[in-house]
Design a protein around this motif. Sequence first.
Motif, PDB file in Angstrom:
ATOM      1  N   SER A 182      -5.409  -3.838   7.388  1.00  0.00           N
ATOM      2  CA  SER A 182      -5.705  -5.259   7.574  1.00  0.00           C
ATOM      3  C   SER A 182      -4.600  -6.050   6.880  1.00  0.00           C
ATOM      4  O   SER A 182      -3.916  -5.540   5.981  1.00  0.00           O
ATOM      5  CB  SER A 182      -7.079  -5.601   7.004  1.00  0.00           C
ATOM      6  OG  SER A 182      -7.088  -5.388   5.615  1.00  0.00           O
ATOM      7  N   TYR A 200      -4.487  -4.407  12.185  1.00  0.00           N
ATOM      8  CA  TYR A 200      -5.419  -3.954  13.228  1.00  0.00           C
ATOM      9  C   TYR A 200      -6.607  -4.902  13.406  1.00  0.00           C
ATOM     10  O   TYR A 200      -7.391  -4.725  14.334  1.00  0.00           O
ATOM     11  CB  TYR A 200      -5.927  -2.533  12.909  1.00  0.00           C
ATOM     12  CG  TYR A 200      -6.955  -2.478  11.784  1.00  0.00           C
ATOM     13  CD1 TYR A 200      -8.319  -2.591  12.045  1.00  0.00           C
ATOM     14  CD2 TYR A 200      -6.564  -2.330  10.455  1.00  0.00           C
ATOM     15  CE1 TYR A 200      -9.257  -2.556  11.018  1.00  0.00           C
ATOM     16  CE2 TYR A 200      -7.485  -2.289   9.439  1.00  0.00           C
ATOM     17  CZ  TYR A 200      -8.831  -2.399   9.722  1.00  0.00           C
ATOM     18  OH  TYR A 200      -9.757  -2.376   8.704  1.00  0.00           O
ATOM     19  N   ALA A 332     -11.380   0.517  -0.018  1.00  0.00           N
ATOM     20  CA  ALA A 332     -10.669   0.910  -1.246  1.00  0.00           C
ATOM     21  C   ALA A 332      -9.169   0.893  -1.015  1.00  0.00           C
ATOM     22  O   ALA A 332      -8.698   1.193   0.080  1.00  0.00           O
ATOM     23  CB  ALA A 332     -11.105   2.306  -1.665  1.00  0.00           C
TER      24      ALA A 332
HETATM   25  N1  LIG Z   1      -8.986  16.691   6.415  1.00  0.00           N
HETATM   26  C1  LIG Z   1      -8.892  16.692   5.074  1.00  0.00           C
HETATM   27  O1  LIG Z   1      -8.625  17.709   4.441  1.00  0.00           O
HETATM   28  C2  LIG Z   1      -9.106  15.391   4.352  1.00  0.00           C
HETATM   29  C3  LIG Z   1      -8.806  15.269   2.982  1.00  0.00           C
HETATM   30  C4  LIG Z   1      -8.941  14.039   2.413  1.00  0.00           C
HETATM   31  C5  LIG Z   1      -9.398  12.993   3.209  1.00  0.00           C
HETATM   32  N2  LIG Z   1      -9.726  13.193   4.502  1.00  0.00           N
HETATM   33  C6  LIG Z   1     -10.232  12.140   5.391  1.00  0.00           C
HETATM   34  O2  LIG Z   1      -9.186  11.200   5.565  1.00  0.00           O
HETATM   35  C7  LIG Z   1      -9.753   9.892   5.800  1.00  0.00           C
HETATM   36  C8  LIG Z   1      -9.173   8.912   4.820  1.00  0.00           C
HETATM   37  O3  LIG Z   1      -9.623   9.241   3.512  1.00  0.00           O
HETATM   38  P1  LIG Z   1      -9.114   8.388   2.294  1.00  0.00           P
HETATM   39  O4  LIG Z   1      -9.748   8.942   1.080  1.00  0.00           O
HETATM   40  O5  LIG Z   1      -7.659   8.268   2.347  1.00  0.00           O
HETATM   41  O6  LIG Z   1      -9.791   6.976   2.672  1.00  0.00           O
HETATM   42  P2  LIG Z   1      -9.869   5.645   1.801  1.00  0.00           P
HETATM   43  O7  LIG Z   1      -8.750   5.640   0.811  1.00  0.00           O
HETATM   44  O8  LIG Z   1     -11.253   5.465   1.298  1.00  0.00           O
HETATM   45  O9  LIG Z   1      -9.596   4.539   2.955  1.00  0.00           O
HETATM   46  C9  LIG Z   1      -9.812   3.192   2.696  1.00  0.00           C
HETATM   47  C10 LIG Z   1      -8.715   2.390   3.389  1.00  0.00           C
HETATM   48  O10 LIG Z   1      -8.839   2.600   4.799  1.00  0.00           O
HETATM   49  C11 LIG Z   1      -8.377   1.417   5.458  1.00  0.00           C
HETATM   50  N3  LIG Z   1      -9.056   1.296   6.750  1.00  0.00           N
HETATM   51  C12 LIG Z   1     -10.392   1.315   6.980  1.00  0.00           C
HETATM   52  N4  LIG Z   1     -10.640   1.170   8.306  1.00  0.00           N
HETATM   53  C13 LIG Z   1      -9.435   1.068   8.905  1.00  0.00           C
HETATM   54  C14 LIG Z   1      -9.018   0.927  10.264  1.00  0.00           C
HETATM   55  N5  LIG Z   1      -9.901   0.856  11.262  1.00  0.00           N
HETATM   56  N6  LIG Z   1      -7.699   0.884  10.524  1.00  0.00           N
HETATM   57  C15 LIG Z   1      -6.780   0.975   9.529  1.00  0.00           C
HETATM   58  N7  LIG Z   1      -7.108   1.094   8.228  1.00  0.00           N
HETATM   59  C16 LIG Z   1      -8.411   1.146   7.918  1.00  0.00           C
HETATM   60  C17 LIG Z   1      -8.775   0.288   4.538  1.00  0.00           C
HETATM   61  O11 LIG Z   1      -7.798  -0.708   4.670  1.00  0.00           O
HETATM   62  P3  LIG Z   1      -8.232  -2.183   5.168  1.00  0.00           P
HETATM   63  O12 LIG Z   1      -9.173  -2.694   4.106  1.00  0.00           O
HETATM   64  O13 LIG Z   1      -6.944  -2.898   5.270  1.00  0.00           O
HETATM   65  O14 LIG Z   1      -8.948  -1.964   6.482  1.00  0.00           O
HETATM   66  C18 LIG Z   1      -8.774   0.921   3.138  1.00  0.00           C
HETATM   67  O15 LIG Z   1      -7.629   0.518   2.389  1.00  0.00           O
HETATM   68  C19 LIG Z   1     -11.282  10.082   5.657  1.00  0.00           C
HETATM   69  O16 LIG Z   1     -11.838  10.252   6.923  1.00  0.00           O
HETATM   70  C20 LIG Z   1     -11.399  11.377   4.862  1.00  0.00           C
HETATM   71  O17 LIG Z   1     -12.635  12.031   5.068  1.00  0.00           O
HETATM   72  C21 LIG Z   1      -9.566  14.345   5.082  1.00  0.00           C
END
Ligand SMILES: NC(=O)c1ccc[n+]([C@@H]2O[C@H](COP(=O)([O-])OP(=O)(O)OC[C@H]3O[C@@H](n4cnc5c(N)ncnc54)[C@H](OP(=O)(O)O)[C@@H]3O)[C@@H](O)[C@H]2O)c1
Length: 345
Positions: A182, A200, A332
Motif C-alpha cells: 500500500s 495495490y 505488520a
Molecule cells: N512457505 C514458507 O516456508 C513460509 C515461511 C514464512 C512465511 N510464509 C508465508 O509468507 C506470507 C508472508 O508472511 P510474512 O510473515 O512475510 O507476512 P507479514 O510480514 O505479516 O505481511 C504483512 C505485510 O503484508 C503486506 N500486504 C498485505 N496484504 C497485501 C496485498 N494484498 N498486497 C501486497 N502487500 C500486502 C502488508 O503491507 P500493506 O499494509 O502495505 O498492505 C504488510 O506490510 C504468509 O502467507 C506466510 O504464511 C511462508
Amino acid sequence: MKAWISTTRGVPSASLQLKTDWPQPTAENLKQGDVLVKVTAAALNPLGYQMMKLLPNFIAKRPSVPECDFSGVIVDGNGSAFSVGEKVFGSVRPEDAIKFKQGSLAEYAFLPASTVCKQPENVTDIEAAGLFSVGLTALGLIETVNLKPGETVFINGGSSSVGAAAIQIAKAKGLRVVATASGRNEELVRSFGADEFIDYTKEPLAAYLVKNPPSVKYSAIIDAVGMNNQTLFFKSEAYLAPNGPYITTSAIPNTMAEFGTVISNMSNIFLRPGFLGGTKRKFTYFVVKPTPAHIEEFTNYVRQGTVKPFVDSVHNFEDVLKAYEVQMSGRARGKIVVKVDPTVV
Ligand SMILES: NC(=O)c1ccc[n+]([C@@H]2O[C@H](COP(=O)([O-])OP(=O)(O)OC[C@H]3O[C@@H](n4cnc5c(N)ncnc54)[C@H](OP(=O)(O)O)[C@@H]3O)[C@@H](O)[C@H]2O)c1
C-alpha cells in the motif's frame, strides 16, 4: 518453565494460556544431533495463528507451545559444532513442534542442530529472532525462480517480512525488482532496493497490470503475501513471460468460509489445462527446505548487511495476545517479536 500453551483450536485469545509449570526439556530429551537452547526472544509467523484457528486438536496434538522462530543461547551443544553459551537463532520444525509439543513461545526448546545458526555479531537477539523462516524462505524463492542478472522479478508484498528479504536478496543477485504494497509503505519498499513500486490499493492489481503491462514481461512473479485470491495468477499471461514461474508462499484460508475459494482456485490451477481456458503459466507452492549451504549463504547476507533485520514491534511475554493482534491485522511492517527473557535486547 514459563510457556504460552495453545489449548484448543481457535483464535489466540481463545486458545492461548500462560503457564509457569510447563515441563522444561533437559539433556535427557536430546537425541544425537539435537541441541538444547534457552530462548531469549521469539518471533510470530502468520502460520502460527492460522494453524491455531484451523487445525483440530488431534492433528495439532494440543496442548502444545506455538510458534517456531527464536533467538537464544546454547545450553547443551550435545557434541555438535555449537558450544555452551553460544548465541544462535533458528526455528523449530513443524514436525518436531507437533511430535514434541514444543515451540518458541517458551523458555527452552530442543531441536536438530541443523535448524540452528550462529548469530551474526551485527544483530541483536531481538533482530535475530525473526530471521530464520523468513530469510530462508526468501532465499529459497529467489533460488527457485532462478533468474539471470538484469531480469525482472515481480514481488507481490514488498513490505511483508518475506517480501522485504526477497527484494534485498534479489538485488544482491543483480535482478531488477518491481514490488507492491500500500502507498504508505512505498518509501520502505524502495529502501529495500525495489526499482519500481506499485500501490495495490489504488486499483485491483491484476486489472492494473493487464491495462499497464511491462514493456518486457516479468521473468518471474513471487507472491510474498500468500493470497487466497489467485487473480494475479489467473491474469498473468498479460504480464508474465511464457516460461516465467509464478510462485507463492502460502494459500491458507483465514476462515472456514474461505476454504471453498481456495479449493476452487486449486482445481482451476492444477486441473484445468490451457486449451480449456486454464492459465498457461507454471504455478508453484513454495515450501521451505533449508540446507546447510542455504543457512550459510543467508547468514552471510545478514553479516554483510545485505539483508537487514526487519522488526515491526517488540512485546513483553505477558502481552502475547497484543502481539497476535498485530500479526493478524495483516499490516505488520516486519517481524513481531516477543521477549521471552525480559532483559533481552
Ligand atoms: N512457505 C514458507 O516456508 C513460509 C515461511 C514464512 C512465511 N510464509 C508465508 O509468507 C506470507 C508472508 O508472511 P510474512 O510473515 O512475510 O507476512 P507479514 O510480514 O505479516 O505481511 C504483512 C505485510 O503484508 C503486506 N500486504 C498485505 N496484504 C497485501 C496485498 N494484498 N498486497 C501486497 N502487500 C500486502 C502488508 O503491507 P500493506 O499494509 O502495505 O498492505 C504488510 O506490510 C504468509 O502467507 C506466510 O504464511 C511462508
